[in-house]
Scaffold this motif. Structure first.
Motif, short mmCIF file in Angstrom:
data_model
loop_
_atom_site.label_atom_id
_atom_site.label_comp_id
_atom_site.label_asym_id
_atom_site.label_seq_id
_atom_site.Cartn_x
_atom_site.Cartn_y
_atom_site.Cartn_z
N ASP A 83 -0.68 -6.80 41.93
CA ASP A 83 -1.28 -7.44 40.75
C ASP A 83 -2.72 -7.88 41.04
N SER A 84 -3.53 -6.93 41.49
CA SER A 84 -4.92 -7.24 41.84
C SER A 84 -5.85 -6.75 40.74
N PRO A 85 -6.63 -7.64 40.13
CA PRO A 85 -7.49 -7.24 39.02
C PRO A 85 -8.84 -6.66 39.44
N LEU A 86 -9.15 -6.70 40.75
CA LEU A 86 -10.47 -6.28 41.22
C LEU A 86 -10.32 -5.29 42.36
N ARG A 87 -11.12 -4.22 42.31
CA ARG A 87 -11.10 -3.22 43.39
C ARG A 87 -12.49 -2.61 43.52
N ARG A 88 -12.99 -2.57 44.74
CA ARG A 88 -14.31 -2.00 45.02
C ARG A 88 -15.39 -2.64 44.15
N GLY A 89 -15.24 -3.93 43.93
CA GLY A 89 -16.26 -4.70 43.25
C GLY A 89 -16.26 -4.62 41.74
N ARG A 90 -15.24 -3.99 41.14
CA ARG A 90 -15.17 -3.95 39.68
C ARG A 90 -13.71 -3.94 39.24
N PRO A 91 -13.44 -4.11 37.94
CA PRO A 91 -12.05 -4.19 37.48
C PRO A 91 -11.20 -3.01 37.94
N SER A 92 -9.98 -3.30 38.36
CA SER A 92 -9.06 -2.27 38.82
C SER A 92 -8.74 -1.28 37.70
N CYS A 93 -8.25 -0.12 38.08
CA CYS A 93 -7.99 0.95 37.12
C CYS A 93 -7.06 0.49 35.99
N HIS A 94 -5.99 -0.23 36.33
CA HIS A 94 -5.02 -0.63 35.29
C HIS A 94 -5.61 -1.66 34.32
N VAL A 95 -6.59 -2.43 34.79
CA VAL A 95 -7.24 -3.41 33.91
C VAL A 95 -8.05 -2.69 32.83
N VAL A 96 -8.69 -1.59 33.20
CA VAL A 96 -9.55 -0.85 32.28
C VAL A 96 -8.75 0.12 31.41
N PHE A 97 -7.78 0.81 32.02
CA PHE A 97 -7.11 1.91 31.32
C PHE A 97 -5.65 1.62 30.96
N GLY A 98 -5.11 0.48 31.42
CA GLY A 98 -3.71 0.17 31.15
C GLY A 98 -2.81 0.62 32.29
N ASN A 99 -1.67 -0.04 32.41
CA ASN A 99 -0.75 0.26 33.51
C ASN A 99 -0.25 1.70 33.49
N ASP A 100 0.10 2.18 32.28
CA ASP A 100 0.67 3.53 32.19
C ASP A 100 -0.33 4.59 32.64
N MET A 101 -1.56 4.48 32.17
CA MET A 101 -2.57 5.47 32.53
C MET A 101 -2.97 5.35 34.00
N ALA A 102 -2.93 4.13 34.55
CA ALA A 102 -3.25 3.95 35.97
C ALA A 102 -2.20 4.62 36.85
N ILE A 103 -0.94 4.50 36.47
CA ILE A 103 0.12 5.17 37.23
C ILE A 103 -0.11 6.67 37.24
N LEU A 104 -0.41 7.22 36.07
CA LEU A 104 -0.65 8.66 35.97
C LEU A 104 -1.92 9.08 36.70
N ALA A 105 -2.94 8.24 36.66
CA ALA A 105 -4.18 8.55 37.37
C ALA A 105 -3.93 8.60 38.88
N GLY A 106 -3.15 7.67 39.39
CA GLY A 106 -2.79 7.70 40.81
C GLY A 106 -2.00 8.95 41.15
N ASP A 107 -1.04 9.29 40.29
CA ASP A 107 -0.26 10.51 40.51
C ASP A 107 -1.19 11.73 40.51
#
Length: 276
Positions: A83-107
């Protein structure tokens, strides 16, 4: 080519991997092309240079490792994990694109990593060995992440935590350290380099844990204090800060001694600078 030039060219090559025509590709590109340090690809470059690997063989393994590593960070940041909202100095992927799209992006990035590695212009035997080790290493990362989730909120023995570090962080570093030996067919060095990578990964994770305790978000590039908030059993939480530092120092010195014995001098110089 110096490290800065290598990273610039690596980023250019990775930019061309994703066409961004769909939302999931946009999410993949958002995380992949953020301002990461590219430590793993640079390690691959330096190890391969030290061992005499020709440049055109380096790019695909370097991209594959960064693709998979970025994917693991996307999944790691999800609310269901860290549940980390920050990664590499900016909002994490799921914060910007939503949990569902972040899971698919990682896949998507994980699948792309295997496609890119498979395009390495190496001989069939070397390519097969790379693919086998990458498959094993990435599976170990999965097991390490699962151990991390399982251990959260529990008291664990230090040996269990170190084994988790070896898989979660050390496995991918083991692949990085082994690439030069595989491509140059210096297989007598392979097991030693795999073990060196694993030890380096434990050191790297302890240093990350120390940053989580004492660092600031803007300096570290991600949300700090999460280990304590989530109740994670870490080497730092078990040993205390000073003992963890001492333990990490001993691991680091062991890695340097072994790398020097193999005359991997560019790698040694890079790790010395990384430690500062």
């Amino acid at each position: 080519m110096n490290n800065e030039g290598f990273v610039k060219k690596l980023n250019e090559k990775m930019t061309r991997l994703i066409n961004k025509s769909t939302m999931v590709e946009q999410a993949m590109a958002y995380s992949l092309l953020s301002a990461g340090k590219r430590i793993r690809p640079v390690l691959i470059k330096l190890i391969c240079e030290d061992m005499g690997v020709q440049e055109d063989l380096i790019w695909n393994p370097a991209m594959a490792v960064e693709l998979f590593h970025t994917a693991s960070l996307i999944h790691d940041d999800l609310p269901q994990i860290d549940d980390s909202p920050l990664r590499r100095g900016r909002p994490s992927c799921h914060v910007v694109f939503g949990n569902d799209m972040a899971i698919l992006a990682g896949d998507g990035l994980m699948l792309m990593a295997f496609c890119v590695l498979n395009q390495t212009p190496a001989d069939p035997v070397s390519k097969s060995m790379l693919f086998d080790l990458f498959s094993k290493s990435t599976y170990d990362v999965l097991i390490g992440e699962a151990m991390d989730v399982e251990f959260t909120g529990k008291e664990k023995d230090i040996n269990d935590v170190i084994e988790m570090y070896r898989k979660k962080t050390g496995a991918l570093f083991s692949f990085c350290f082994a690439i030069g030996a595989i491509l140059m067919k210096k297989l007598e060095y392979l097991e030693k380099l795999i073990n060196v990578g694993s030890t380096f990964g434990v050191w790297f994770q302890i240093v990350d844990d120390l940053k989580d305790v004492s660092g600031k978000d803007e300096n570290v590039g991600k949300t700090t204090g999460r280990d304590k908030a989530l109740g994670k059993p870490t080497v730092v939480n078990i040993m205390g800060i000073q003992e963890a530092k001492n333990f990490a120092d001993n691991l680091y010195e062991s890695v340097i001694v072994q790398l020097k014995s193999l005359s991997l001098n560019k790698v040694v110089d890079f790790l010395c600078a990384l430690r500062e």
